[in-house]
Design an enzyme around this catalytic site. Structure first.
Site, PDB file in Angstrom:
ATOM      1  N   GLU A  23       0.799  -1.228   0.000  1.00 19.25           N
ATOM      2  CA  GLU A  23       0.000   0.000   0.000  1.00 19.25           C
ATOM      3  C   GLU A  23       0.829   1.274   0.000  1.00 19.25           C
ATOM      4  O   GLU A  23       0.369   2.315  -0.460  1.00 19.25           O
ATOM      5  CB  GLU A  23      -0.976   0.001   1.172  1.00 19.25           C
ATOM      6  N   GLN A  24       2.060   1.224   0.495  1.00 22.78           N
ATOM      7  CA  GLN A  24       2.899   2.428   0.482  1.00 22.78           C
ATOM      8  C   GLN A  24       3.408   2.741  -0.922  1.00 22.78           C
ATOM      9  O   GLN A  24       3.976   3.809  -1.144  1.00 22.78           O
ATOM     10  CB  GLN A  24       4.071   2.262   1.446  1.00 22.78           C
TER      11      GLN A  24
END
Length: 530
Positions: free
Chosen positions: A330-331
């Protein structure tokens, strides 16, 4: 507007007015503008200002291991309301962070909003649209039919989401929140305020946050490691253009991420050899990770979360299958090897790093093949809790992007221990349970619905739960035991250790005995390899 100016952290803090809505770019220690947050706390201690801030944290700000982040400003009178994708977390034995004391003490309204939705709210505010219509979070703690993202009683009094009907369908509606100040971070700023990210482990969402503030007449503060002459940054390397930046704070000692001053492999400036990655030791957790790996197929795009499943990339390295799937986190990292522990959220040897808001668009739409995630509790409906547990909630941090990722994922493989704190051993390719766990994790009703099993069944999602002693599948009739570990007694060790009845498959199998041997298992996920 004028060109941005270089100011001290204390001078930047003085720019923030009382009552402001402040958005902060950070993912725990990754990208955290800690120097500016610390200066805001100092100013409040000295002057009593700024007061009554609302802060937005799409992923999280700070940690318990040297980067305080939001804890710098978690002070009564300074902080009036907070919306976060997640919050600083730590071991149950540790003193809770200051922000958790404010949340659990009901001192301020606090909300756990899915990370992707928080980014969407910024995008809507930037374009001056009314808000976000989404199905992400339906029938979970996000839904106003449950908690509506509220983490305490004060938040429950001030709803931020409601159910609406649009074009004949039910949706969740989040009104856009217009931020007055953005505090973002980069590696380098040139004299005109252009920001580049060459030493960062991810971009996160600073462009979206800066746009939301700039388009609504606010102030954008950028913390950077160093300054450069105008014209020396290559345009393709600039993530946030200087026209969006008002003030620059130079913090040469800013850490790259938690417990990491700087590692060139995290920012993709060098590539590590596969032999440099530590392989997981042989134990029941590795058995689970190996069984999770057997769920993968050659060419899959695979989202991966924190917990036992975070070791699956290393299982593939050990099995000679690295590169057969593409990891997406997700980063923003795509490909490579997702990192563990304090560096979680970063990857080495990534093929690409994209801004987090775009990664969440990918996740919310279900464009990837499978997600590997953890569980704290599972209930009779197949629902999962990862976001709240007992009297020490700071251990869980909140849901982060979990709800966005699971909302439309085609396949999800949840992993974890069947009970908490059981005494486990592996002998002669069999699992031995010397002492049963003190706490059941398969419960009648989860404490917090982070993932809705009922909605998953309705949407036709493929859901698997893998533990050290069995494999479970979600069916329209309930949760079915499909495999059991060698050495495990079905009735005593599985059925009797769940608070609700489990279905036993007519084709019940024994898990691959090679999973319980230290040697490589000969993982076969297709792709023409032996």
């Amino acid at each position: 507007m004028a060109f941005p100016t270089v100011v001290s952290a204390d001078a930047a803090a003085a720019l923030i007015p009382d009552g402001a809505i402040v958005t902060v770019s950070s993912s725990s220690g990754l990208g955290c503008p800690d120097a500016v947050l610390a200066a805001i706390g100092r100013r409040f201690d000295a002057e009593g200002h700024p007061r009554n801030l609302t802060t937005l944290h799409p992923i999280a700000a700070g940690d318990m291991w040297g980067i305080k982040g939001v804890d710098h400003i978690a002070k009564p009178g300074l902080l009036a309301r907070i919306l976060g994708g997640s919050y600083p977390s730590g071991p149950s034995s540790a003193e809770p962070p200051a922000i958790w004391k404010m949340v659990t003490g009901n001192q301020i309204p606090a909300y756990n909003v899915p990370t992707g939705i928080l980014f969407d709210m910024h995008r809507e505010a930037a374009a001056k649209r009314p808000g976000v219509l989404t199905k992400v979070g339906m029938d979970t703690f996000v839904d106003p039919a449950r908690e509506g993202c509220a983490m305490n009683a004060k938040a429950a009094e001030e709803a931020i989401v409601k159910r609406v009907t649009f074009d004949g369908e039910d949706w969740l509606y989040f009104k856009a929140i217009v931020p007055d100040v953005a505090i973002i971070r980069a590696t380098t700023a040139d004299e005109r305020g252009n920001l580049s990210y060459e030493h960062e482990g991810g971009y996160l969402g600073p462009l979206d946050q800066a746009l939301a503030v700039r388009n609504n007449g606010g102030i954008v503060i950028a913390q950077v490691k160093r300054l450069a002459k105008s014209g020396t940054l290559k345009p393709h390397n600039v993530m946030v253009p200087g026209v969006l930046v008002d003030a620059i704070v130079v913090a040469p000692d800013q850490m790259q991420t938690t417990q990491t001053q700087y590692d060139a492999a995290i920012s993709g400036e060098v590539f590590r050899t596969l032999s440099s990655f530590e392989l997981p030791e042989f134990n029941p957790a590795k058995v689970i990770a190996r069984r999770v790996a057997q769920e993968l197929r050659y060419g899959n795009a695979v989202n991966i979360g924190f917990g036992i499943s975070a070791n699956v990339p290393r299982v593939l390295i050990e099995e000679g299958r690295h590169g057969d799937v593409t990891w997406v986190i997700e980063q923003g990292a795509v490909g490579g090897v997702p990192l563990l522990d304090f560096q979680f959220g970063c990857a080495s040897n990534a093929e690409a790093i994209v801004p987090s808001p775009y990664q969440f668009t990918y996740f919310q739409g279900g464009g990837f093949d499978v997600s590997l995630l953890s569980f704290l509790q599972i209930d009779a409906n197949g629902s999962v809790n990862v976001s709240k547990l007992g009297v020490r909630p700071h251990v869980t941090a909140g849901a982060g992007g979990f709800v966005d990722i699971t909302a439309r994922a085609k396949r999800i493989v949840f992993s974890g221990y069947f009970t908490a704190a059981a005494g486990l051993a592996i002998e002669e390719k069999e699992l031995k349970i010397a002492r049963e766990g003190k706490i059941m994790k398969l419960v009648k009703e989860v404490e917090h619905v982070s993932f809705s099993g009922q909605r998953a069944v309705a949407q036709g999602q493929d859901i698997t739960y893998i533990t050290e002693r069995c494999v479970l599948r979600l069916t329209p009739k309930g949760i079915e035991v499909t495999e059991i570990a060698p050495g495990v007694d079905l009735e005593r060790d599985i059925l009797a250790q769940a608070e609700f009845p489990l279905i036993v498959s007519d084709n019940l199998k024994v898990m691959d005995a090679n999973l319980f041997d230290p040697a490589p298992i000969g993982l076969d996920i297709g792709g023409g390899r032996a």
